[in-house]
Write a protein that holds these residues in place. Sequence first.
Motif, PDB file in Angstrom:
ATOM      1  N   THR A   1       2.884  -2.715   4.129  1.00  0.00           N
ATOM      2  CA  THR A   1       1.924  -3.811   3.998  1.00  0.00           C
ATOM      3  C   THR A   1       1.095  -3.875   5.268  1.00  0.00           C
ATOM      4  O   THR A   1       1.479  -3.322   6.307  1.00  0.00           O
ATOM      5  N   THR A   2      -0.033  -4.551   5.199  1.00  0.00           N
ATOM      6  CA  THR A   2      -0.903  -4.644   6.369  1.00  0.00           C
ATOM      7  C   THR A   2      -0.273  -5.475   7.476  1.00  0.00           C
ATOM      8  O   THR A   2      -0.699  -5.392   8.628  1.00  0.00           O
ATOM      9  N   ASP A   3       0.752  -6.269   7.148  1.00  0.00           N
ATOM     10  CA  ASP A   3       1.480  -7.009   8.180  1.00  0.00           C
ATOM     11  C   ASP A   3       2.368  -6.069   8.995  1.00  0.00           C
ATOM     12  O   ASP A   3       2.726  -6.386  10.135  1.00  0.00           O
TER      13      ASP A   3
ATOM     14  N   GLN B   1      -2.905   3.044  11.456  1.00  0.00           N
ATOM     15  CA  GLN B   1      -1.562   3.377  11.942  1.00  0.00           C
ATOM     16  C   GLN B   1      -0.762   4.123  10.880  1.00  0.00           C
ATOM     17  O   GLN B   1      -0.043   5.075  11.188  1.00  0.00           O
TER      18      GLN B   1
ATOM     19  N   LEU C   1       1.900  -2.337   9.162  1.00  0.00           N
ATOM     20  CA  LEU C   1       1.091  -1.270   9.748  1.00  0.00           C
ATOM     21  C   LEU C   1      -0.358  -1.452   9.311  1.00  0.00           C
ATOM     22  O   LEU C   1      -0.617  -1.841   8.172  1.00  0.00           O
ATOM     23  N   SER C   2      -1.275  -1.164  10.217  1.00  0.00           N
ATOM     24  CA  SER C   2      -2.674  -1.128   9.792  1.00  0.00           C
ATOM     25  C   SER C   2      -2.904   0.171   9.024  1.00  0.00           C
ATOM     26  O   SER C   2      -2.087   1.101   9.080  1.00  0.00           O
ATOM     27  N   ASP C   3      -4.006   0.238   8.300  1.00  0.00           N
ATOM     28  CA  ASP C   3      -4.304   1.469   7.560  1.00  0.00           C
ATOM     29  C   ASP C   3      -4.368   2.671   8.499  1.00  0.00           C
ATOM     30  O   ASP C   3      -3.858   3.753   8.194  1.00  0.00           O
TER      31      ASP C   3
ATOM     32  N   ASN D   1       0.850  -1.181   0.000  1.00  0.00           N
ATOM     33  CA  ASN D   1       0.000   0.000   0.000  1.00  0.00           C
ATOM     34  C   ASN D   1       0.893   1.240   0.000  1.00  0.00           C
ATOM     35  O   ASN D   1       2.061   1.179   0.402  1.00  0.00           O
TER      36      ASN D   1
END
Length: 438
Positions: free
Chosen positions: A410-412, A418, A414-416, A284
């Motif tokens: 990537t979502t691994d 964060q 950081l979360s969106d 992302n």
Amino acid sequence: MAHEVIMPALGMAQETGKIVSWQKQAGDAVKIGDVLMEVETDKAIMDVEALADGYLGSISAAAGEDVPVGQVIALISDKIDAAPAVSHELPMASTEPPTGQSIIMPALGMAQETGLIVAWHKAPGDKVGAEDILLEVETDKSTMEVPAGHDGFISALLADSGQEVPVGDVIAVISTTAPKAPFQSTAETRKPAQEPVGDPSPAPVELKAATATQIVASNPVVVPGSRIFASPKTRRLAAEQGLDLGRLVAIGHPQPYHVADLEKLHNLPLAELNNEVQSLALPNQITARVPSGGTQDFLDWMQEEGNVTLAPSTIWIAFAAAALRSALEAGDDILVISLMDLQAKVRSLTNPDRARLSCLTESDPDAVASLILRDLSDSPITGIRLAGSKEPSLSITTLGNDYQICLDFTTDQLSDLQAIQFITEFSDRLTDPLRHLL
């Protein structure tokens, strides 16, 4: 008697068509219905067929050229000796490219020897500004936008999209006045792709895998949803046989695709597809634009009041650690920020947000980084998307009087939420460094 081949109107509002490739060469025997060339118009690539039997000759437009609808681009003659010699160059006033400011293939990495031209954003004859994006260049695992660097007009393009060019070679010429005969050539001889005679029709294969929009390539880098260039016949056969053209993109097979490329796709091992998708998926990305004046004012203040000279990256690395600590709610956890410059030199620092800017602590060489910060502010790069890495990546480039900030994650990692909090807090600190540091 010679039959004229003209640029057809393939759409109601079409004014020009771009020749993607010639499927026949001068002197080739052709029959009614044979595919002569592929033409791109709007969002489609169409096959253009011969409307007469004979021999192809007198080709006056090359692959990559935009041609007005109705213009004659080739002749089909009754006899092979009636076909004049073929020119694959665009019309020009002389045999030499126009004079002007030479644009070379830039070195975007320390060990880079060549760059792959992913796409030209300007065409011969176009007017450009110094900050306009001229082309996209791929090196290693990233694709970077390269600005023109000069105001003027595109007098010459000397390399094709999809061509690898040695660093330092001239790839374009920008002149101060509009050229009378814009020049386009290539460093290598064009070899138009040939579709095989007949229909190979390999046996259908059932694919239990992702679709083309779920697979992203590292060579060339293609973002999800990007167009795949393929002839209509190739697309039709791929659909009939259950083949996914996105897999050719994933392994870096050059576009546009033709029927012959389906054999390679047919032979790709299915067992490797999951690995392809996992290794090639792009992360992302969040981007922000922040005025650079705040950072410069703070650096000037430090020099005048404390006689302390700091690099802008010193402030960035401290702010990145503070913003990441807040986004992750890391408390007293140890954060390691790795700073990477244009020469790929890496400096890793431990908890730079909790130390004086002039006394940052170097990390253990084996320490795992919490974030990679890339200082690209001295390069002509204005935008960047990097392939996935083990750590989130923060890249800082310059765009006029602003900093362009790109966070790849990537979502691994950081979360969106964060990631949004991190880029927001980092941007706020850069806008007013003095308030956050004091």
